[in-house]
Design a protein around this motif. Sequence first.
Motif, short mmCIF file in Angstrom:
data_model
loop_
_atom_site.label_atom_id
_atom_site.label_comp_id
_atom_site.label_asym_id
_atom_site.label_seq_id
_atom_site.Cartn_x
_atom_site.Cartn_y
_atom_site.Cartn_z
N THR A 63 30.00 41.27 3.74
CA THR A 63 30.77 40.87 4.93
C THR A 63 32.00 41.74 5.08
N ALA A 64 32.57 42.18 3.96
CA ALA A 64 33.75 43.04 4.01
C ALA A 64 33.39 44.50 4.25
N GLU A 65 32.09 44.82 4.25
CA GLU A 65 31.63 46.21 4.42
C GLU A 65 30.41 46.22 5.36
N LEU A 66 30.60 45.72 6.58
CA LEU A 66 29.46 45.55 7.48
C LEU A 66 28.84 46.87 7.92
N TRP A 67 29.52 47.97 7.71
CA TRP A 67 28.92 49.27 7.99
C TRP A 67 27.66 49.50 7.15
N VAL A 68 27.61 48.84 5.99
CA VAL A 68 26.43 48.95 5.13
C VAL A 68 25.19 48.47 5.88
N VAL A 69 25.35 47.37 6.64
CA VAL A 69 24.23 46.83 7.40
C VAL A 69 23.74 47.86 8.42
N GLU A 70 24.67 48.55 9.05
CA GLU A 70 24.29 49.56 10.04
C GLU A 70 23.49 50.70 9.39
N VAL A 71 23.89 51.10 8.20
CA VAL A 71 23.14 52.16 7.51
C VAL A 71 21.75 51.68 7.13
N LEU A 72 21.67 50.47 6.58
CA LEU A 72 20.39 49.96 6.12
C LEU A 72 19.42 49.70 7.27
N LYS A 73 19.94 49.45 8.45
CA LYS A 73 19.07 49.23 9.61
C LYS A 73 18.21 50.46 9.88
N GLY A 74 18.70 51.62 9.52
CA GLY A 74 17.94 52.84 9.73
C GLY A 74 16.67 52.89 8.90
N GLY A 75 16.65 52.13 7.80
CA GLY A 75 15.45 52.03 6.98
C GLY A 75 15.21 53.19 6.03
N GLU A 76 16.11 54.18 6.01
CA GLU A 76 15.88 55.36 5.17
C GLU A 76 16.80 55.39 3.95
N LEU A 77 18.06 55.08 4.13
CA LEU A 77 19.04 55.24 3.06
C LEU A 77 19.35 53.90 2.38
N PHE A 78 19.66 53.98 1.10
CA PHE A 78 20.13 52.82 0.34
C PHE A 78 20.86 53.33 -0.88
N GLY A 79 21.57 52.45 -1.55
CA GLY A 79 22.26 52.82 -2.78
C GLY A 79 21.38 52.52 -3.98
N PRO A 80 20.95 53.51 -4.74
CA PRO A 80 20.07 53.26 -5.88
C PRO A 80 20.60 52.21 -6.85
N ARG A 81 21.92 52.09 -6.95
CA ARG A 81 22.48 51.10 -7.89
C ARG A 81 22.28 49.67 -7.41
N ALA A 82 21.86 49.48 -6.16
CA ALA A 82 21.56 48.14 -5.68
C ALA A 82 20.33 47.57 -6.37
N SER A 83 19.59 48.41 -7.08
CA SER A 83 18.38 47.95 -7.76
C SER A 83 18.69 46.88 -8.81
N ARG A 84 19.90 46.88 -9.34
CA ARG A 84 20.22 45.87 -10.36
C ARG A 84 20.30 44.48 -9.74
N PHE A 85 20.71 44.38 -8.46
CA PHE A 85 20.71 43.08 -7.79
C PHE A 85 19.27 42.60 -7.59
N VAL A 86 18.39 43.52 -7.16
CA VAL A 86 16.99 43.16 -6.97
C VAL A 86 16.39 42.67 -8.30
N GLU A 87 16.66 43.38 -9.38
CA GLU A 87 16.15 43.00 -10.69
C GLU A 87 16.67 41.62 -11.10
N HIS A 88 17.95 41.37 -10.80
CA HIS A 88 18.57 40.08 -11.13
C HIS A 88 17.86 38.95 -10.41
N VAL A 89 17.61 39.12 -9.12
CA VAL A 89 16.97 38.07 -8.32
C VAL A 89 15.52 37.87 -8.76
N LEU A 90 14.79 38.95 -8.98
CA LEU A 90 13.40 38.82 -9.42
C LEU A 90 13.30 38.12 -10.78
N THR A 91 14.27 38.37 -11.63
CA THR A 91 14.30 37.68 -12.94
C THR A 91 14.46 36.18 -12.74
N LEU A 92 15.35 35.79 -11.82
CA LEU A 92 15.57 34.36 -11.55
C LEU A 92 14.33 33.74 -10.91
#
Length: 219
Positions: free
Chosen positions: A106-135
């Motif tokens: 919410t404090a960095e809504l520009w991130v949403v605009e980048v992700l809408k493009g469907g091409e770019l992402f931050g590789p380090r976000a993978s740790r959040f995905v791993e955390h959620v899949l573990t749960l």
Amino acid sequence: MPSTTTDSSEELPRPQKRRTALNRAAVVAVGRRVAVREGLSAVTLRRVASELGVTAMALYRHVGDKRELLVAMLDDVAEQLVLPDGDGPVTERLVLAFRVLHDHLTAELWVVEVLKGGELFGPRASRFVEHVLTLLEEAGLGDERAVDAYWALWWYTFGHLSYLPALGPEGRPARNELMTRVRMDEHPRLSRMLARPPREGAEADAFVRGLEALLRGLL
């Protein structure tokens, strides 16, 4: 008698302002600051260089182009996300994980605009995905259902974040004008809803209630 006139050539040099050290971290930090303050469209190498007091060419030692800068910015945001830890029911920990993510972005809504493009992402976000899949695995879901559940939770969160800019005051005059074209006598429930101004924090509460309902269905 010696002259008391001071020779200007002997004046001490004035101290120069210290320039922020130019490195990748500084470039990324300025890029994020411009994006938060003025929006994603304002982020260019030329603009970031101007904020740092250097030429655009000087940035190429640290980021090759705008695409690389945006990926580095996304990675920086992802790295700063603090994953919640602790015990308790797995449903509560899943809700907390997505609440933390929602608040962070919410404090960095520009991130949403980048992700809408469907091409770019931050590789380090993978740790959040791993955390959620573990749960989700802990909650008893197999691999396929866990992946489906993750995407449902992410799309729900992403959709809510995407709509947040529309709730800002800059968008209200146009919406208010368009609402005058709605025949309220034909939509009594909508009329009653609009007659109740949203209380402070209502959007965040609605997000959590929807998240809890979605998780009940998924699990």
